[in-house]
Design a protein around this motif. Structure first.
Motif, mmCIF file in Angstrom:
data_model
loop_
_atom_site.group_PDB
_atom_site.id
_atom_site.type_symbol
_atom_site.label_atom_id
_atom_site.label_comp_id
_atom_site.label_asym_id
_atom_site.label_seq_id
_atom_site.Cartn_x
_atom_site.Cartn_y
_atom_site.Cartn_z
ATOM 1 N N GLN A 1 40.288 28.231 47.831
ATOM 2 C CA GLN A 1 41.375 29.076 47.179
ATOM 3 C C GLN A 1 40.881 30.000 46.309
ATOM 4 O O GLN A 1 41.296 31.225 45.989
ATOM 5 C CB GLN A 1 42.441 27.929 46.737
ATOM 6 N N ARG A 2 40.134 29.423 45.404
ATOM 7 C CA ARG A 2 39.190 30.404 44.475
ATOM 8 C C ARG A 2 38.653 31.512 44.998
ATOM 9 O O ARG A 2 38.667 32.696 44.611
ATOM 10 C CB ARG A 2 38.377 29.677 43.522
ATOM 11 N N LYS B 1 40.119 38.737 47.550
ATOM 12 C CA LYS B 1 41.322 39.677 47.648
ATOM 13 C C LYS B 1 41.222 40.464 46.247
ATOM 14 O O LYS B 1 41.661 41.439 46.732
ATOM 15 C CB LYS B 1 42.452 38.791 47.298
ATOM 16 N N GLU B 2 40.882 40.056 45.028
ATOM 17 C CA GLU B 2 40.879 40.780 43.809
ATOM 18 C C GLU B 2 39.590 41.884 43.757
ATOM 19 O O GLU B 2 39.534 42.832 43.011
ATOM 20 C CB GLU B 2 40.947 39.934 42.742
ATOM 21 N N VAL B 3 38.540 41.506 44.573
ATOM 22 C CA VAL B 3 37.373 42.314 44.272
ATOM 23 C C VAL B 3 36.823 42.933 45.464
ATOM 24 O O VAL B 3 36.661 43.922 45.829
ATOM 25 C CB VAL B 3 36.119 41.223 43.722
ATOM 26 N N CYS B 4 36.412 41.779 46.667
ATOM 27 C CA CYS B 4 35.753 42.311 47.865
ATOM 28 C C CYS B 4 36.586 43.003 48.606
ATOM 29 O O CYS B 4 36.203 43.976 49.471
ATOM 30 C CB CYS B 4 35.210 40.998 48.522
ATOM 31 N N SER B 5 37.854 42.857 48.875
ATOM 32 C CA SER B 5 38.920 43.575 49.862
ATOM 33 C C SER B 5 38.984 44.947 49.400
ATOM 34 O O SER B 5 39.406 45.743 50.558
ATOM 35 C CB SER B 5 40.190 42.936 49.827
ATOM 36 N N ALA B 6 38.539 45.349 48.163
ATOM 37 C CA ALA B 6 38.626 46.880 48.040
ATOM 38 C C ALA B 6 37.599 47.610 48.852
ATOM 39 O O ALA B 6 37.886 48.880 49.242
ATOM 40 C CB ALA B 6 38.228 47.193 46.589
ATOM 41 N N THR C 1 40.924 35.800 37.121
ATOM 42 C CA THR C 1 41.276 34.677 36.354
ATOM 43 C C THR C 1 41.589 33.584 37.356
ATOM 44 O O THR C 1 42.434 33.619 38.310
ATOM 45 C CB THR C 1 42.614 35.224 35.590
ATOM 46 N N TYR C 2 41.019 32.431 36.969
ATOM 47 C CA TYR C 2 41.128 31.119 37.575
ATOM 48 C C TYR C 2 42.414 30.454 37.030
ATOM 49 O O TYR C 2 42.563 30.459 35.883
ATOM 50 C CB TYR C 2 39.902 30.205 37.867
ATOM 51 N N GLN D 1 29.867 31.219 39.347
ATOM 52 C CA GLN D 1 30.898 30.266 40.017
ATOM 53 C C GLN D 1 31.702 31.396 40.978
ATOM 54 O O GLN D 1 32.023 30.928 42.111
ATOM 55 C CB GLN D 1 32.036 29.855 38.849
ATOM 56 N N TYR D 2 31.991 32.638 40.353
ATOM 57 C CA TYR D 2 32.547 33.576 41.500
ATOM 58 C C TYR D 2 31.674 33.633 42.809
ATOM 59 O O TYR D 2 32.324 33.627 43.885
ATOM 60 C CB TYR D 2 32.724 34.926 40.886
#
Length: 294
Positions: A67-68, A74-79, A232-233, A243-244
């Motif tokens: 989930q993380r 979604k917030e980084v790679c999907s751009a 933000t986790y 960790q990301y």
């Protein structure tokens, strides 16, 4: 006074040793890079093996980590990166409810049609849709990224990896003892955490970024994509690049092989069956030929 002088001298010696070690390490990296460029053998440094919950014959995915990883994607790679082979409805395997999946899918728009007028139109995505691409086509993706189109991430964790050489690759094929299949996640983690300044004497092309873990060259066009505290986790996990990188690598492994746990269970049952079957065959042979002269 003598103690103070001794302490200062000790710290100075430690500092000099650390500086000398760093200089030697930088020199080694420069030599490795030059050797790799000359021979066309990449990566300069092979990725280190990480500890994954899904590794080994009994490994399982950590749903919290997945989930993380989805959040990082979604917030980084999907751009820049598509994931066109993964449908939203499969996110239920990550522990989301049907309603949560519907709400997540509705955050995206997909192209559909043609309508009654023969025209294509956009609509909100539904669970049966796949993750949409951020670009309309391959050419547009390349044009927006300096001529290099970002690869689709659906199967990236299975398509990328570094050869481990002889005899390690033979050991990797042996179940229980070896069974190493985490080369893709190891590579993704190493690449995302491996950006650094090129060592002295090594030049990289303008618009590229040095990364000794890149499998195709010493530098790549993709800039470091993520930084600490960027995502933000909600579960208190460390918000670090390391960790990301682990989380998104694990998520991409799931995207590439969502049935990994089922495959491992089936494989284990097959191995047990074959073991029992072999034992029965052996005992049958012993029984049938017990009183026979050989």
């Amino acid at each position: 006074m003598k103690k103070l002088v001794t302490s200062i001298a000790l710290f100075a010696a430690i500092g000099c040793s650390a500086a000398a070690f760093a200089a030697e390490e930088s020199h080694d990296l420069a030599a490795q890079t030059e050797h790799a460029i000359a021979g066309g053998h990449f990566p300069v440094i092979k990725p280190e093996e990480q500890s994954w919950s899904f590794a080994g014959p009994f490994g399982k995915y950590d749903k919290g980590q997945l989930q993380r990883g989805l959040k990082v994607y979604k917030e980084v790679c999907s751009a820049c990166h598509s994931m066109s082979l993964v449908s939203f409805r499969t996110l239920e395997d990550l522990g989301y409810s049907d309603e949560q999946v519907k709400a997540f899918a509705a955050e995206y728009e997909v192209q559909d049609g043609p309508n009654a007028d023969g025209e294509m139109y956009n609509r909100k995505a539904v669970p049966s849709d796949h993750f949409p691409s951020p670009f309309p086509n391959h050419e547009a993706a390349a044009a927006a990224n300096g001529g290099a189109a970002p690869p689709d991430m659906s199967l990236l964790a299975k398509a990328r990896g570094v050869e481990r050489g002889f005899p390690q690759f033979l050991i990797d094929m042996i179940p229980i003892v070896g069974g190493y299949q985490e080369g893709g996640p190891d590579y993704i983690h190493a690449l995302l955490t491996g950006y650094q300044d090129p060592p002295a004497g090594v030049e990289v092309s303008e618009g590229t970024h040095f990364n000794p873990y890149f499998v195709s060259a010493a530098a790549l066009k993709m800039a470091p994509p993520i930084s600490a505290d960027q995502v933000t986790y909600d579960d208190g996990a460390p918000q670090t690049v390391d960790q990301y990188s682990k989380d998104v690598a694990a998520f991409l492994m799931w995207a590439a092989e969502p049935h990994l746990e089922e495959r491992k269970r089936t494989g284990f049952m097959v191995m047990v069956f074959l073991f029992i079957f072999t034992a029965l065959i052996y005992l049958t042979k012993k029984s049938v030929y017990a009183n026979k002269e050989h």
